[in-house]
Design a protein around this motif. Sequence first.
Motif, PDB file in Angstrom:
ATOM      1  N   GLU A 136       0.835  -1.201   0.000  1.00 40.21           N
ATOM      2  CA  GLU A 136       0.000   0.000   0.000  1.00 40.21           C
ATOM      3  C   GLU A 136       0.871   1.252   0.000  1.00 40.21           C
ATOM      4  O   GLU A 136       0.571   2.235  -0.675  1.00 40.21           O
ATOM      5  CB  GLU A 136      -0.920  -0.018   1.217  1.00 40.21           C
ATOM      6  N   LEU A 137       1.975   1.204   0.742  1.00 38.92           N
ATOM      7  CA  LEU A 137       2.895   2.339   0.785  1.00 38.92           C
ATOM      8  C   LEU A 137       3.694   2.466  -0.504  1.00 38.92           C
ATOM      9  O   LEU A 137       3.936   3.577  -0.995  1.00 38.92           O
ATOM     10  CB  LEU A 137       3.856   2.183   1.973  1.00 38.92           C
ATOM     11  N   LEU A 138       4.097   1.322  -1.067  1.00 38.34           N
ATOM     12  CA  LEU A 138       4.902   1.300  -2.290  1.00 38.34           C
ATOM     13  C   LEU A 138       4.232   0.355  -3.294  1.00 38.34           C
ATOM     14  O   LEU A 138       4.510  -0.844  -3.334  1.00 38.34           O
ATOM     15  CB  LEU A 138       6.322   0.827  -1.973  1.00 38.34           C
ATOM     16  N   PRO A 139       3.312   0.860  -4.108  1.00 37.03           N
ATOM     17  CA  PRO A 139       2.535   0.026  -5.021  1.00 37.03           C
ATOM     18  C   PRO A 139       3.362  -0.802  -5.998  1.00 37.03           C
ATOM     19  O   PRO A 139       2.829  -1.725  -6.616  1.00 37.03           O
ATOM     20  CB  PRO A 139       1.669   1.045  -5.774  1.00 37.03           C
ATOM     21  N   VAL A 140       4.650  -0.500  -6.147  1.00 33.91           N
ATOM     22  CA  VAL A 140       5.477  -1.299  -7.053  1.00 33.91           C
ATOM     23  C   VAL A 140       5.468  -2.767  -6.638  1.00 33.91           C
ATOM     24  O   VAL A 140       5.576  -3.665  -7.490  1.00 33.91           O
ATOM     25  CB  VAL A 140       6.923  -0.752  -7.101  1.00 33.91           C
ATOM     26  N   PHE A 141       5.298  -3.047  -5.351  1.00 33.16           N
ATOM     27  CA  PHE A 141       5.250  -4.438  -4.895  1.00 33.16           C
ATOM     28  C   PHE A 141       3.948  -5.112  -5.322  1.00 33.16           C
ATOM     29  O   PHE A 141       3.925  -6.315  -5.573  1.00 33.16           O
ATOM     30  CB  PHE A 141       5.408  -4.501  -3.370  1.00 33.16           C
ATOM     31  N   ARG A 142       2.883  -4.349  -5.420  1.00 24.26           N
ATOM     32  CA  ARG A 142       1.597  -4.900  -5.862  1.00 24.26           C
ATOM     33  C   ARG A 142       1.548  -5.065  -7.376  1.00 24.26           C
ATOM     34  O   ARG A 142       0.948  -6.003  -7.895  1.00 24.26           O
ATOM     35  CB  ARG A 142       0.456  -3.983  -5.400  1.00 24.26           C
ATOM     36  N   TYR A 143       2.193  -4.144  -8.093  1.00 20.68           N
ATOM     37  CA  TYR A 143       2.092  -4.120  -9.555  1.00 20.68           C
ATOM     38  C   TYR A 143       3.425  -4.405 -10.239  1.00 20.68           C
ATOM     39  O   TYR A 143       3.657  -3.970 -11.368  1.00 20.68           O
ATOM     40  CB  TYR A 143       1.566  -2.757 -10.018  1.00 20.68           C
ATOM     41  N   HIS A 144       4.305  -5.144  -9.588  1.00 18.95           N
ATOM     42  CA  HIS A 144       5.661  -5.327 -10.116  1.00 18.95           C
ATOM     43  C   HIS A 144       5.688  -6.017 -11.474  1.00 18.95           C
ATOM     44  O   HIS A 144       6.622  -5.826 -12.251  1.00 18.95           O
ATOM     45  CB  HIS A 144       6.517  -6.113  -9.119  1.00 18.95           C
ATOM     46  N   ASN A 145       4.660  -6.821 -11.790  1.00 17.50           N
ATOM     47  CA  ASN A 145       4.647  -7.517 -13.083  1.00 17.50           C
ATOM     48  C   ASN A 145       4.266  -6.611 -14.251  1.00 17.50           C
ATOM     49  O   ASN A 145       4.320  -7.038 -15.407  1.00 17.50           O
ATOM     50  CB  ASN A 145       3.680  -8.708 -13.031  1.00 17.50           C
TER      51      ASN A 145
END
Length: 327
Positions: A136-145
């Motif tokens: 939530e703080l760093l969306p790159v982890f959610r959308y890394h693909n």
Amino acid sequence: MKKERVKQGLSCLIFLLILLLVLIVLSRLFEPKNNREDFGMGEMKANGILGEKENTIDVIAVGDSECTTALAPMVMWRECGITAYNCGTAGQYLYDALFYLRRVLTCQKPKVVILETNAIYRECMLSDYLYAKLSELLPVFRYHNRWKSLRAEDLGPVNYTWTDPLRGHMLYADIEPGCCEDYMKPMADVRQTARWNRQCLREIIRLCRENGVEFLFVSTPSTVNWNMANHNGIQALADEFDVGYLDMNLAPEISIDWQKDTKDGGDHMNAWGAEKVSSYLAQYLSQQYAVADHRGESGYESWEEGLKEHEKAMEEARKKVALDKPD
């Protein structure tokens, strides 16, 4: 030696700051700029609420597939003029519900938030809870693909344009009778809630209160997932947190027909079960929470269009059932 350690510490700090900056930039780049699937947005139906006109949704529902199948916002609109959106998703965890609510509350000011209670008993692990916080703080982890499908638009601003005409409801025409033997049999047992589930609940309820939103536990009918031990556990939570609780498994006036109103043997509601559940819920919200009736008001024309889509889907469901009947 001391100077060397200070130098190493500063080098480490500078590295971490650079890494954080890179993650922030990548998060901004990778986060979908539209709420459509082709822009990388997952769970499109639930995220369709992001495309709704600002501050027009009075009821938001979160939860797992029990929520998505049982709560039909267009029925609630038809019956009482309630503007509701179903942000449920299959297998939703409470940290997912918290994420949806926190994002939605930036653009909507609902009167009531509903949590379908089956998700409360899907145990959250500490690692999953912490990863959800980090994502939530760093969306790159959610959308890394998303690096595989980045486009020029990802350099621009966020512009959510899509919404679901059924407002998140999954409408099913399937009919598979359920067994209701011993269903909601009285018992004193109280099912307990896992530690990190309770933490998520605290945060969800606190978020609602900080935004002036009423919070309501709702248990939708299910002979597979619900019993009195579950009910007693949720009632204990409702008493502890001083919030409302509506258990529709204990509302015979809804008249659920377990031979016709479930799509999968009593687990989830089908289209006809959802009609009954949503009609009952709409009346309950109108009477107990004074949720506004927006029928006929300017600016809500899309809800009438959505109702047409719902009625069309119901007609197709009726035709499907007729075709599926043996000769």
